[in-house]
Every structure is written in structure tokens, then in C-alpha cells.
Design a protein around this motif. Sequence first.
Motif, PDB file in Angstrom:
ATOM      1  N   VAL A   1       0.852  -1.188   0.000  1.00  8.44           N
ATOM      2  CA  VAL A   1       0.000   0.000   0.000  1.00  8.44           C
ATOM      3  C   VAL A   1       0.885   1.235   0.000  1.00  8.44           C
ATOM      4  O   VAL A   1       1.813   1.353   0.815  1.00  8.44           O
ATOM      5  N   ALA A   2       0.607   2.158  -0.927  1.00  6.79           N
ATOM      6  CA  ALA A   2       1.336   3.416  -1.013  1.00  6.79           C
ATOM      7  C   ALA A   2       0.509   4.518  -0.381  1.00  6.79           C
ATOM      8  O   ALA A   2      -0.673   4.672  -0.683  1.00  6.79           O
ATOM      9  N   LEU A   3       1.137   5.284   0.510  1.00  2.00           N
ATOM     10  CA  LEU A   3       0.484   6.425   1.144  1.00  2.00           C
ATOM     11  C   LEU A   3       1.013   7.690   0.474  1.00  2.00           C
ATOM     12  O   LEU A   3       2.203   8.013   0.578  1.00  2.00           O
ATOM     13  N   LEU A   4       0.129   8.379  -0.239  1.00  6.58           N
ATOM     14  CA  LEU A   4       0.494   9.589  -0.975  1.00  6.58           C
ATOM     15  C   LEU A   4      -0.135  10.807  -0.326  1.00  6.58           C
ATOM     16  O   LEU A   4      -1.142  10.708   0.358  1.00  6.58           O
ATOM     17  N   GLY A   5       0.448  11.959  -0.603  1.00  7.05           N
ATOM     18  CA  GLY A   5      -0.134  13.206  -0.132  1.00  7.05           C
ATOM     19  C   GLY A   5       0.874  14.322  -0.220  1.00  7.05           C
ATOM     20  O   GLY A   5       2.090  14.082  -0.220  1.00  7.05           O
ATOM     21  N   PRO A   6       0.398  15.559  -0.313  1.00  8.16           N
ATOM     22  CA  PRO A   6       1.320  16.698  -0.367  1.00  8.16           C
ATOM     23  C   PRO A   6       2.054  16.876   0.951  1.00  8.16           C
ATOM     24  O   PRO A   6       1.694  16.263   1.968  1.00  8.16           O
ATOM     25  N   ASN A   7       3.092  17.691   0.943  1.00 12.17           N
ATOM     26  CA  ASN A   7       3.808  17.986   2.184  1.00 12.17           C
ATOM     27  C   ASN A   7       2.837  18.540   3.213  1.00 12.17           C
ATOM     28  O   ASN A   7       1.984  19.381   2.908  1.00 12.17           O
ATOM     29  N   GLY A   8       2.961  18.052   4.456  1.00 11.21           N
ATOM     30  CA  GLY A   8       2.079  18.507   5.519  1.00 11.21           C
ATOM     31  C   GLY A   8       0.759  17.773   5.603  1.00 11.21           C
ATOM     32  O   GLY A   8      -0.087  18.119   6.431  1.00 11.21           O
ATOM     33  N   ALA A   9       0.591  16.729   4.767  1.00 17.43           N
ATOM     34  CA  ALA A   9      -0.682  15.995   4.763  1.00 17.43           C
ATOM     35  C   ALA A   9      -0.846  15.110   5.994  1.00 17.43           C
ATOM     36  O   ALA A   9      -1.960  14.742   6.344  1.00 17.43           O
ATOM     37  N   GLY A  10       0.268  14.745   6.630  1.00 13.48           N
ATOM     38  CA  GLY A  10       0.207  13.873   7.799  1.00 13.48           C
ATOM     39  C   GLY A  10       0.760  12.484   7.563  1.00 13.48           C
ATOM     40  O   GLY A  10       0.588  11.596   8.413  1.00 13.48           O
ATOM     41  N   LYS A  11       1.435  12.265   6.438  1.00 11.74           N
ATOM     42  CA  LYS A  11       1.955  10.923   6.119  1.00 11.74           C
ATOM     43  C   LYS A  11       2.974  10.460   7.152  1.00 11.74           C
ATOM     44  O   LYS A  11       2.876   9.348   7.681  1.00 11.74           O
ATOM     45  N   THR A  12       3.972  11.298   7.415  1.00 15.05           N
ATOM     46  CA  THR A  12       5.032  10.900   8.347  1.00 15.05           C
ATOM     47  C   THR A  12       4.487  10.674   9.741  1.00 15.05           C
ATOM     48  O   THR A  12       4.855   9.704  10.418  1.00 15.05           O
ATOM     49  N   THR A  13       3.578  11.534  10.184  1.00 12.66           N
ATOM     50  CA  THR A  13       2.971  11.356  11.507  1.00 12.66           C
ATOM     51  C   THR A  13       2.224  10.031  11.586  1.00 12.66           C
ATOM     52  O   THR A  13       2.327   9.297  12.583  1.00 12.66           O
TER      53      THR A  13
ATOM     54  N   ARG B   1      10.429  -8.397  -5.673  1.00  9.94           N
ATOM     55  CA  ARG B   1      10.898  -9.719  -5.256  1.00  9.94           C
ATOM     56  C   ARG B   1      10.438 -10.070  -3.843  1.00  9.94           C
ATOM     57  O   ARG B   1      10.560 -11.217  -3.425  1.00  9.94           O
ATOM     58  N   LEU B   2       9.919  -9.115  -3.115  1.00 12.91           N
ATOM     59  CA  LEU B   2       9.513  -9.352  -1.733  1.00 12.91           C
ATOM     60  C   LEU B   2       8.068  -9.836  -1.663  1.00 12.91           C
ATOM     61  O   LEU B   2       7.274  -9.391  -0.835  1.00 12.91           O
ATOM     62  N   THR B   3       7.726 -10.745  -2.536  1.00 11.20           N
ATOM     63  CA  THR B   3       6.363 -11.265  -2.626  1.00 11.20           C
ATOM     64  C   THR B   3       5.917 -11.846  -1.283  1.00 11.20           C
ATOM     65  O   THR B   3       6.633 -12.629  -0.658  1.00 11.20           O
ATOM     66  N   GLY B   4       4.726 -11.446  -0.847  1.00  7.13           N
ATOM     67  CA  GLY B   4       4.183 -11.975   0.396  1.00  7.13           C
ATOM     68  C   GLY B   4       4.449 -11.100   1.598  1.00  7.13           C
ATOM     69  O   GLY B   4       3.810 -11.268   2.647  1.00  7.13           O
ATOM     70  N   THR B   5       5.408 -10.155   1.489  1.00  6.23           N
ATOM     71  CA  THR B   5       5.692  -9.247   2.596  1.00  6.23           C
ATOM     72  C   THR B   5       4.701  -8.083   2.552  1.00  6.23           C
ATOM     73  O   THR B   5       4.512  -7.466   1.504  1.00  6.23           O
ATOM     74  N   THR B   6       4.068  -7.796   3.664  1.00  2.98           N
ATOM     75  CA  THR B   6       3.177  -6.645   3.741  1.00  2.98           C
ATOM     76  C   THR B   6       4.024  -5.386   3.804  1.00  2.98           C
ATOM     77  O   THR B   6       4.918  -5.275   4.646  1.00  2.98           O
ATOM     78  N   ILE B   7       3.744  -4.441   2.906  1.00  2.26           N
ATOM     79  CA  ILE B   7       4.571  -3.236   2.800  1.00  2.26           C
ATOM     80  C   ILE B   7       3.685  -2.003   2.806  1.00  2.26           C
ATOM     81  O   ILE B   7       2.688  -1.936   2.090  1.00  2.26           O
ATOM     82  N   LEU B   8       4.051  -1.034   3.624  1.00  7.07           N
ATOM     83  CA  LEU B   8       3.421   0.280   3.606  1.00  7.07           C
ATOM     84  C   LEU B   8       4.500   1.294   3.267  1.00  7.07           C
ATOM     85  O   LEU B   8       5.483   1.446   4.007  1.00  7.07           O
ATOM     86  N   LEU B   9       4.349   1.948   2.131  1.00  7.09           N
ATOM     87  CA  LEU B   9       5.372   2.890   1.699  1.00  7.09           C
ATOM     88  C   LEU B   9       4.801   4.279   1.518  1.00  7.09           C
ATOM     89  O   LEU B   9       3.644   4.448   1.134  1.00  7.09           O
ATOM     90  N   THR B  10       5.614   5.284   1.828  1.00  3.99           N
ATOM     91  CA  THR B  10       5.262   6.661   1.516  1.00  3.99           C
ATOM     92  C   THR B  10       6.154   7.117   0.370  1.00  3.99           C
ATOM     93  O   THR B  10       7.326   6.754   0.305  1.00  3.99           O
ATOM     94  N   THR B  11       5.592   7.893  -0.523  1.00  2.00           N
ATOM     95  CA  THR B  11       6.363   8.370  -1.668  1.00  2.00           C
ATOM     96  C   THR B  11       5.694   9.594  -2.261  1.00  2.00           C
ATOM     97  O   THR B  11       4.485   9.784  -2.123  1.00  2.00           O
TER      98      THR B  11
END
Length: 294
Positions: free
Chosen positions: A41-53, A187-197
Motif C-alpha cells: 500500500v502506497a500512502l500519498l499526499g502533499p507535504n504537511g498531509a500527515g503521512k510521516t505522523t 521480489r519481496l512477494t508476500g511481505t506486507t509493505i506500507l510505503l510513503t512516496t
Amino acid sequence: MQNNDNQRKPSVVDTRGLRMRYGSTDVLKGVDLTVGQGEVVALLGPNGAGKTTTIEILEGFRRRSDGDVRVLGVDPDDGDEAWRARLGVVLQSWRDHGRWRVRELLSYLGMFYEPYRERVFDIDELIDVVGLTDHAHKRIGTLSGGQRRRLDVAVGLVGRPDLLFLDEPTVGFDPEARREFHELVRRLTGTTILLTTHDLTEAEKLADRIVILVSGRVVADGTAAELAARIAGKAEVRYRLDGEEHVLSLTDSTGYVRELFAEHGKAVEDLEVRRAALEDVYLALVRESEEVTA
């Protein structure tokens, strides 16, 4: 919008009404987020959206102001060492362990997981997974930026985490290094991943689902195709006919083009059908949400 496939998977991350306030400022305003087992799952948003928090709360690094949060079935505020050992974290910047060699650093870190994990990564297997086999005995200070980023991922994976956090994983990468990193994540098939970008192309390539956060609220949640359908029922059709340029916005672009060629055939020139890309969707949703909260 909630993806139905996600609802059928065991939940790894589940937040309801997540709120964070600094003084009189609300940074998160009731975030509902679910990540199913094995999802990227990718978490997107402009600066200050609250992603890092949001990420820091899920990792247990920051205490929330309100709301219910479960990560791997545990409230992060109560997470112990055994719970933390189930997480892998890859931050934006890496620490310089320049005097260590690749294999010896990973072997050393792996020992800290052994009391909590039934099975940690075999170090040589892990080095192969991240593409550093030829560099296993090199000093970290001699690695390129892209190779060090691979090592960052290896550090995050060494305990075979149930959940991997990737925070802006390719910031500063050149195109080749970015492509290699994308191949590594696949290649990390099966690993649950949460990424911000901030890289929309990266999100579209890597993520099963995309969650867009604006001004502390989730404004969209779905696949890239689902998000496009949400705002883009129409496609732009451009063509030239008898020297005149035509530009139309159509719901049934396929049917129109079929009829156009049936009637005019080869007289139709420079035909272009443009459907909404993720960038169009993202900008439209951000603009729409910011106007509502203004």
C-alpha cells in the motif's frame, strides 16, 4: 473508497478515527486505514498531509492523541520488544556504518532478533535477495548510493518482518537505481509493505492500493484504476479531419472512435485518446479536498 479484495485479507494495519494534535493544530483528523496481509500500500499526499505522523504512530515512535490503532493486532503504544521485532523500517536516510562490512553488519543485527523470531533471514540468502552478493565482504563506505539503499532494505528485512515500512525509499535516486529498487521490492512477494512516496509512477508500479492523504484526512483509497474511474468517467479524444483539429471529452471514447473510423476511415489523422493518468487523479483529488477544507 475501500477496496473489496482488501476486506477479505487478514488485517495487518487497522486504524479507526486516528487523530493527532500538536497544540491547537490538528495534523490527523480521523484517519481510517486498513492494510491487508501481503498487500503493498502506497500512502500519498502533499507535504504537511500527515503521512510521516501516521507512519510514526503505526511504528510506535509517536503516541496518538485519539482513535483506535492496531498493528499486527497490537496497539503500538503498548508494543513490546517482541512486537517491534515483527516490524521492518527503512527510513529516508541511512546511518553510515562505513567501517563495517556488509555481511558482518547484517549478521550482527540478526542476533538481536533471534530471541523474538522463530526464523530470521539466512544472511547469505538475504544478501542475495537484495542483490549484494558480489559486495558481501566490502566495507559499507565503499558502496554506491544505490547499493547502500539496498543494504538499508536488508537491515529492514533481517528479522523477516511481518510488516515493512518504506519511507520515501528512492529519494535522490537516479533512474537506473530507482528501477533496480523497484525490481527489488517486487521480489519481496508476500511481505506486507506500507510505503510513503511523492513519486506517483513509483506508487503505480509497486502498490496494490493507493491511499491519498490530504490535510490529515484520507480522501481516496483504491487501485490506480479505481481512483481514475472515480474522477475520470470521460476521456479526451483528439484527431484531425479534413485539416481541422477536433478535441472532445467523451464518456464512451471507444464507441465514438469506432463510429468515427467507420464513417471517415483513413481520413482521420493524428488520433489520440487520453485517459486520466494517476498524476491527473492525484492532482484533482488534492485540489478538490483542499478547496473543501479551505
